[in-house]
Scaffold this motif. Sequence first.
Motif, PDB file in Angstrom:
ATOM      1  N   ILE A   5       0.942  -1.188   0.026  1.00 56.16           N
ATOM      2  CA  ILE A   5       0.033  -0.055  -0.144  1.00 56.16           C
ATOM      3  C   ILE A   5       1.017   1.268  -0.068  1.00 56.16           C
ATOM      4  N   ASP A   6       0.688   2.155  -0.959  1.00 53.92           N
ATOM      5  CA  ASP A   6       1.421   3.483  -1.035  1.00 53.92           C
ATOM      6  C   ASP A   6       0.956   4.202   0.239  1.00 53.92           C
ATOM      7  N   GLY A   7       1.963   4.443   0.999  1.00 57.19           N
ATOM      8  CA  GLY A   7       1.703   5.231   2.179  1.00 57.19           C
ATOM      9  C   GLY A   7       0.978   6.844   1.904  1.00 57.19           C
ATOM     10  N   LYS A   8       1.231   7.280   0.720  1.00 59.47           N
ATOM     11  CA  LYS A   8       0.576   8.693   0.608  1.00 59.47           C
ATOM     12  C   LYS A   8      -0.679   8.635  -0.191  1.00 59.47           C
ATOM     13  N   THR A   9      -0.770   7.613  -1.101  1.00 56.14           N
ATOM     14  CA  THR A   9      -2.116   7.731  -1.820  1.00 56.14           C
ATOM     15  C   THR A   9      -3.034   6.814  -1.413  1.00 56.14           C
ATOM     16  N   ARG A  10      -2.784   5.744  -0.616  1.00 56.81           N
ATOM     17  CA  ARG A  10      -3.285   4.466  -0.382  1.00 56.81           C
ATOM     18  C   ARG A  10      -3.658   3.485  -1.264  1.00 56.81           C
ATOM     19  N   ARG A  11      -2.854   3.665  -2.708  1.00 52.38           N
ATOM     20  CA  ARG A  11      -3.222   2.584  -3.660  1.00 52.38           C
ATOM     21  C   ARG A  11      -2.643   1.432  -3.506  1.00 52.38           C
ATOM     22  N   ILE A  12      -3.264   0.394  -4.046  1.00 49.90           N
ATOM     23  CA  ILE A  12      -2.462  -0.923  -4.059  1.00 49.90           C
ATOM     24  C   ILE A  12      -1.577  -0.935  -5.007  1.00 49.90           C
ATOM     25  N   VAL A  13      -0.119  -1.272  -4.705  1.00 52.65           N
ATOM     26  CA  VAL A  13       0.662  -0.980  -5.880  1.00 52.65           C
ATOM     27  C   VAL A  13       1.537  -2.473  -5.921  1.00 52.65           C
ATOM     28  N   TYR A  36       0.098  -6.822  -5.044  1.00 55.60           N
ATOM     29  CA  TYR A  36      -0.703  -7.764  -4.400  1.00 55.60           C
ATOM     30  C   TYR A  36      -0.134  -9.093  -4.907  1.00 55.60           C
ATOM     31  N   ASP A  37      -0.188 -10.088  -3.979  1.00 50.08           N
ATOM     32  CA  ASP A  37       0.074 -11.442  -4.244  1.00 50.08           C
ATOM     33  C   ASP A  37      -0.635 -12.495  -3.202  1.00 50.08           C
ATOM     34  N   ILE A  38      -0.863 -13.638  -3.733  1.00 47.60           N
ATOM     35  CA  ILE A  38      -1.580 -14.630  -3.035  1.00 47.60           C
ATOM     36  C   ILE A  38      -0.893 -15.930  -2.870  1.00 47.60           C
ATOM     37  N   ALA A  39      -0.792 -16.741  -1.980  1.00 46.30           N
ATOM     38  CA  ALA A  39      -0.266 -17.932  -1.670  1.00 46.30           C
ATOM     39  C   ALA A  39      -1.309 -18.884  -0.743  1.00 46.30           C
ATOM     40  N   ARG A  40      -1.159 -20.070  -1.219  1.00 46.31           N
ATOM     41  CA  ARG A  40      -2.105 -20.898  -0.518  1.00 46.31           C
ATOM     42  C   ARG A  40      -1.454 -21.810   0.782  1.00 46.31           C
ATOM     43  N   HIS A  41      -2.058 -21.897   1.677  1.00 48.33           N
ATOM     44  CA  HIS A  41      -1.723 -22.665   2.955  1.00 48.33           C
ATOM     45  C   HIS A  41      -1.280 -24.083   2.543  1.00 48.33           C
ATOM     46  N   ALA A  42      -2.136 -24.781   1.683  1.00 47.96           N
ATOM     47  CA  ALA A  42      -2.131 -26.202   1.219  1.00 47.96           C
ATOM     48  C   ALA A  42      -0.957 -26.599   0.503  1.00 47.96           C
ATOM     49  N   ASP A  43      -0.431 -25.750  -0.401  1.00 40.56           N
ATOM     50  CA  ASP A  43       0.620 -26.141  -1.365  1.00 40.56           C
ATOM     51  C   ASP A  43       1.385 -24.906  -1.707  1.00 40.56           C
ATOM     52  N   ARG A  44       2.358 -24.917  -2.747  1.00 38.64           N
ATOM     53  CA  ARG A  44       3.059 -23.985  -3.093  1.00 38.64           C
ATOM     54  C   ARG A  44       2.600 -23.097  -4.029  1.00 38.64           C
ATOM     55  N   ALA A  45       1.366 -23.033  -4.502  1.00 36.14           N
ATOM     56  CA  ALA A  45       0.698 -22.339  -5.608  1.00 36.14           C
ATOM     57  C   ALA A  45       0.887 -20.926  -5.282  1.00 36.14           C
ATOM     58  N   HIS A  46       1.211 -20.182  -6.204  1.00 35.76           N
ATOM     59  CA  HIS A  46       1.299 -18.416  -5.872  1.00 35.76           C
ATOM     60  C   HIS A  46       0.767 -17.815  -7.131  1.00 35.76           C
ATOM     61  N   PHE A  47       0.191 -16.350  -7.011  1.00 38.02           N
ATOM     62  CA  PHE A  47      -0.650 -15.788  -8.023  1.00 38.02           C
ATOM     63  C   PHE A  47      -0.292 -14.333  -7.553  1.00 38.02           C
ATOM     64  N   MET A  48      -0.098 -13.522  -8.539  1.00 38.12           N
ATOM     65  CA  MET A  48      -0.064 -11.967  -8.149  1.00 38.12           C
ATOM     66  C   MET A  48      -0.634 -11.190  -9.158  1.00 38.12           C
ATOM     67  N   TYR A  49      -1.161 -10.109  -8.948  1.00 41.94           N
ATOM     68  CA  TYR A  49      -1.598  -9.010  -9.628  1.00 41.94           C
ATOM     69  C   TYR A  49      -0.563  -8.275 -10.114  1.00 41.94           C
ATOM     70  N   VAL A  50      -0.643  -7.945 -11.531  1.00 46.84           N
ATOM     71  CA  VAL A  50       0.255  -6.980 -12.394  1.00 46.84           C
ATOM     72  C   VAL A  50      -0.439  -5.831 -12.811  1.00 46.84           C
ATOM     73  N   PHE A  51      -0.245  -4.747 -12.139  1.00 43.68           N
ATOM     74  CA  PHE A  51      -1.175  -3.499 -12.396  1.00 43.68           C
ATOM     75  C   PHE A  51      -0.637  -2.744 -13.640  1.00 43.68           C
ATOM     76  N   ASP A  52      -1.431  -2.308 -14.651  1.00 40.83           N
ATOM     77  CA  ASP A  52      -0.967  -1.380 -15.630  1.00 40.83           C
ATOM     78  C   ASP A  52      -0.725  -0.154 -15.125  1.00 40.83           C
ATOM     79  N   GLN A  53       0.132   0.396 -15.917  1.00 36.78           N
ATOM     80  CA  GLN A  53       0.947   2.063 -15.322  1.00 36.78           C
ATOM     81  C   GLN A  53      -0.071   3.027 -16.002  1.00 36.78           C
TER      82      GLN A  53
END
Length: 265
Positions: free
Chosen positions: A238-246, A248-265
Amino acid sequence: MRYFSGPSFRGATRNMIPLFATLTIASAAHATAQSTHAASIGSGAGASTALMPGSGDLTTAHFRDTTTSYHFIQDRLPNGDSVDIVRGVGHEQVRHVTYRGRPAMLFVKTVDLNGRMYVDSSTVLVDGLAPVSEVSILGSRRTTYAYDGARVHRSVTQPDSATRTTDHDFQVPMFHFEGLDAVIRSIPLRPDYHTIVRLYSEGDDGIEMDTITVEKRDGARMWNVRFADPVIIAHYGIDGKTRRIVHYDIARHADRAHFMYVFDQ
């Protein structure tokens, strides 16, 4: 939210194998886990720390009318192998509106799941982020929600089926799961902040009690915020000035799968 033939894109990201490839996710085991998780938190000492709509901890002055675009990417398989697969392309809009004479915000999410469209539109009050209405559309299925404090009215319509409705009084006000990002952006950004967040899970039609922790701030003034439930651990930047999400990634407890958001500029 666990079952993506149901109404929540965000909820679908929690059970991710193979996620968008099949758009079907088993819900029963996780629903049981969430119920157990909520009960254990609700009966413990931490119950008094639960974050609810209207809390003085929340600040919303940072919200602006914006449109954000992103790609949702899987970068690690359950077995740990690295991949680079685009699972969805999304757009999210924030618009300031009025709801029954009160300042409110409309959040509209549109996601292309490799050819299958998901749209969610929800309205929350600016003061305290209390949800008041939501409409989710996936294919021919349309689900509407009317929120009133602790009460939720849900209506599901789809072709060749009678409309199904449910009404619940959960006794305690809550946020809705699709509004989690707004909550994350609005909490106090300080390293010692930790809370339990009450969320209405649209797919389960029930209440979750999950955790939010502000971990630290890096040199670029980005705050790292951790969200966790029994299925996933998500990390927000989180950007401390604008509060934008810059970030974001997600992992699972059950395995090693991992995902992320890539934001367009």
